[in-house]
Design an enzyme around this catalytic site. Sequence first.
Site, mmCIF file in Angstrom:
data_model
loop_
_atom_site.group_PDB
_atom_site.id
_atom_site.type_symbol
_atom_site.label_atom_id
_atom_site.label_comp_id
_atom_site.label_asym_id
_atom_site.label_seq_id
_atom_site.Cartn_x
_atom_site.Cartn_y
_atom_site.Cartn_z
ATOM 1 N N GLN A 190 0.844 -1.309 -0.119
ATOM 2 C CA GLN A 190 -0.063 0.116 0.012
ATOM 3 C C GLN A 190 0.931 1.306 0.106
ATOM 4 O OE1 GLN A 190 -3.314 0.068 -0.709
ATOM 5 N NE2 GLN A 190 -2.821 -1.796 -0.959
ATOM 6 N N HIS A 232 2.002 2.946 -3.105
ATOM 7 C CA HIS A 232 1.193 3.741 -3.981
ATOM 8 C C HIS A 232 1.461 5.290 -3.948
ATOM 9 C CE1 HIS A 232 -1.530 1.215 -6.078
ATOM 10 N NE2 HIS A 232 -1.735 0.376 -4.868
ATOM 11 N N GLU A 259 -9.970 0.331 3.318
ATOM 12 C CA GLU A 259 -10.208 -0.221 1.882
ATOM 13 C C GLU A 259 -9.867 -1.665 1.977
ATOM 14 O OE1 GLU A 259 -7.437 1.679 -0.568
ATOM 15 O OE2 GLU A 259 -8.627 1.077 -2.419
ATOM 16 N N HIS A 260 -8.710 -1.951 2.460
ATOM 17 C CA HIS A 260 -8.325 -3.376 2.300
ATOM 18 C C HIS A 260 -8.089 -3.817 3.791
ATOM 19 C CE1 HIS A 260 -6.626 -1.335 -1.481
ATOM 20 N NE2 HIS A 260 -6.995 -2.727 -1.926
ATOM 21 N N ASP A 314 -5.709 -6.615 -5.888
ATOM 22 C CA ASP A 314 -5.476 -5.500 -6.781
ATOM 23 C C ASP A 314 -5.480 -6.024 -8.455
ATOM 24 O OD1 ASP A 314 -5.217 -3.743 -5.069
ATOM 25 O OD2 ASP A 314 -2.840 -3.868 -4.741
ATOM 26 N N HIS A 343 -53.581 14.145 -6.059
ATOM 27 C CA HIS A 343 -53.066 12.825 -5.428
ATOM 28 C C HIS A 343 -54.567 11.903 -4.777
ATOM 29 C CE1 HIS A 343 -49.346 14.531 -5.579
ATOM 30 N NE2 HIS A 343 -48.586 13.328 -5.421
#
Lengths: 430, 430
Positions: A261, A264, A329-330, A363, A422
């Site tokens: 990670q 990145h 996220e992971h 991934d 209505h």
Amino acid sequence: MQVHRLDTRDADFDARLDALLDRAPEAGAEVVRAVDQIIADVRQRGDAALVELTNRFDRRTLTSAAELSVPRETRQHAWDALDPALRDALEQAATRIRAYAEHQKLQGFEFTDGLGNRLGQQVTPLDRVGLYVPGGKAAYPSSVLMNAIPARVAGVDEIVMVVPAPGGELNPVVLAAAHLAGVDRVFTLGGAQAVAALAYGTQTIPSVDKIVGPGNAFVAAAKRAVFGKVGIDSIAGPSEIVVISDGASDPRWIAMDLFSQAEHGEDSESILISTDAAFLDRVAAAMDERVATLPRAGIVEVSIRERGALILVRDLDEACAVSNRIAPEHLELAVDAPRALLPKIRHAGAIFIGRHTPEAFGDYCAGPNHVLPTSRAARFSNPLGVYEFQKRSSLIECTPEGARPLAAIAGRIADAEGLQAHAQSARDRA
Amino acid sequence: MQVHRLDTRDADFDARLDALLDRAPEAGAEVVRAVDQIIADVRQRGDAALVELTNRFDRRTLTSAAELSVPRETRQHAWDALDPALRDALEQAATRIRAYAEHQKLQGFEFTDGLGNRLGQQVTPLDRVGLYVPGGKAAYPSSVLMNAIPARVAGVDEIVMVVPAPGGELNPVVLAAAHLAGVDRVFTLGGAQAVAALAYGTQTIPSVDKIVGPGNAFVAAAKRAVFGKVGIDSIAGPSEIVVISDGASDPRWIAMDLFSQAEHGEDSESILISTDAAFLDRVAAAMDERVATLPRAGIVEVSIRERGALILVRDLDEACAVSNRIAPEHLELAVDAPRALLPKIRHAGAIFIGRHTPEAFGDYCAGPNHVLPTSRAARFSNPLGVYEFQKRSSLIECTPEGARPLAAIAGRIADAEGLQAHAQSARDRA
């Protein structure tokens, strides 16, 4: 290497964890203003604006918007020219992504109520979607597969991909992946101008119904601005991983998982939670040892120092509670009985179960999507999936007899709301 | 009364239809600026800002944020004090909304791939959601049921409702509906400040994971601004109805169905598409006749004049094509064989099938949600439903043997992307 060390027993644990997590992606006012201008310009001048903006921001020398198009043959050639081993890997990945996506398809339903009326839901694919692929150093063929394949499985008619080509340069592997994934049209276009063109259409770029894919701050701000006119997937933030470990994994594996990670970008977040203090030390030592092997060691070191953490917890229940607060996220469950933890995990984009399931599989090729909620969005949102490219229509079909009781109920509530048309429209069927 | 008359055979049909539909809800720059300031203020000063802003915008005389809370007993009393016939109608509506919602629940899945690895998806409810209910004249108890019941069915832990009380006034039917739907907490708070409080939390208002419910331009702009920090449902636009008729319905019914949208507001859109020119005339005559019976006749007349249309088409296929272009929130199929048209309808929030199914049933008690995509968002989005209060986590579990082939694939693609930590993390499991 430097890394935050936290302990849930410490009085300042909550405050320190909050500080570590406090980084909601927010666009500066100048970015928003610039993006608003770009969108207005593309809406007003169409292709002419696209050519000008692309020449300026991507250092191109276009004379017409027609030059933005990357013909189908160019993508086919990129595929044919690929190293066969890489082609094989991409093909296997695509097959697995497709197989998983097939399981995600939404199904309609219908049932009959107690009055004989039919109620249900009809599912249809989107007509046309736009796929934003970042250019330059972050042009990842895996992202093309992850975004395009679920759309194809959903039955989307036309997939339009945009990818900037700064200085005219284009990653051939990205084009090859577009070929493999069955993307219909490709334009070398990026930034807010690409998002504006996809949302509103120009003479050359067709307008789409939804825009997916990650991008920089300008792309994110543009997606936020056009949301409503078109659908968008999410506002992507920096990547994150949490590893929960019982201390029995190889510390070198866990160190490299955290690095996967961290590499990145400097704002990536890599957190290890363990019940075993000595194991945290061993992972720290393994990080020191292994970082030197990495070409992106510089990025990794900054990321781990700024956003990395080794967290000591009392037990695995507490590990899950801390992870739920992070809503990563992971999430890797590197423990002996990982399935026992699953019911305790409330918020995570993807859960990697057991010691032999590193996040990197997700991934590329495990099958589930690698586009996942970031910045705690796993509290309320989904991985990208087939369902993002389908939508539902409610179905209601009343019989003359079944309509009568509904007319009475609807009429009464409409009266209370002061909506007489209505009420009357309902009672016409009584 | 005045209404646009269109014919697909006319040369200017496309242009006229586009002009009629061109009204994407876009917030003015001043609204956005004001909303940004309110959000910043609430984030910085919390309760103190809420008290000040609420006193200013809602003409209240609060001295502390604690006064914003509407205790459970107050809601119970509102319910007990309700006219029994209305209470009964609301109960029946709630039962039907709940029964339909049960069909929408997302289910997880798991399967084993060819290598022995387990892949799947885990579904969990959101922890806490915020429900925005407009106050004043547009305070509708039906909206409380439609927003809260699906959240409850999804298994959301806590539902927090905000509803402004301009001048201290609160619709008791709205409070009664909150009691019926099982809302956990209610605060008399509205506007951008309510959205900000729900997104970021204050000393008194808990922060939520998602905010749903309609509101004015300030509420819409605030939802757009906090999107990402929390989930939002959609940006609601004016209400819309399209009726496709073969000319064999009672024109008076169709006229009233069109009015049931028109009475929502002057920007509502009511469109009748028919193959029968004489029927369009009959509906126009019926509109003239029936409008006088309505308390909201003034609104209806402006709405029909500005946004209403009677469209003549060659055949029902063309009617469906025109409807798909409009992608209406509500679509009535008032024809003899309505089921035959269903496969041709690509975009619509809710489809009312047959002559005995007026849109008003869907607003109150048919079962499906009345919160539907507007402004052509049916091209890409869903009715509000249980699925909006659930989210998915991907599951990946590899065996040591099943991991090896994935390590090879992931390693090779990661190499191509220049992400060596990814490649090494994968290959550690080879």
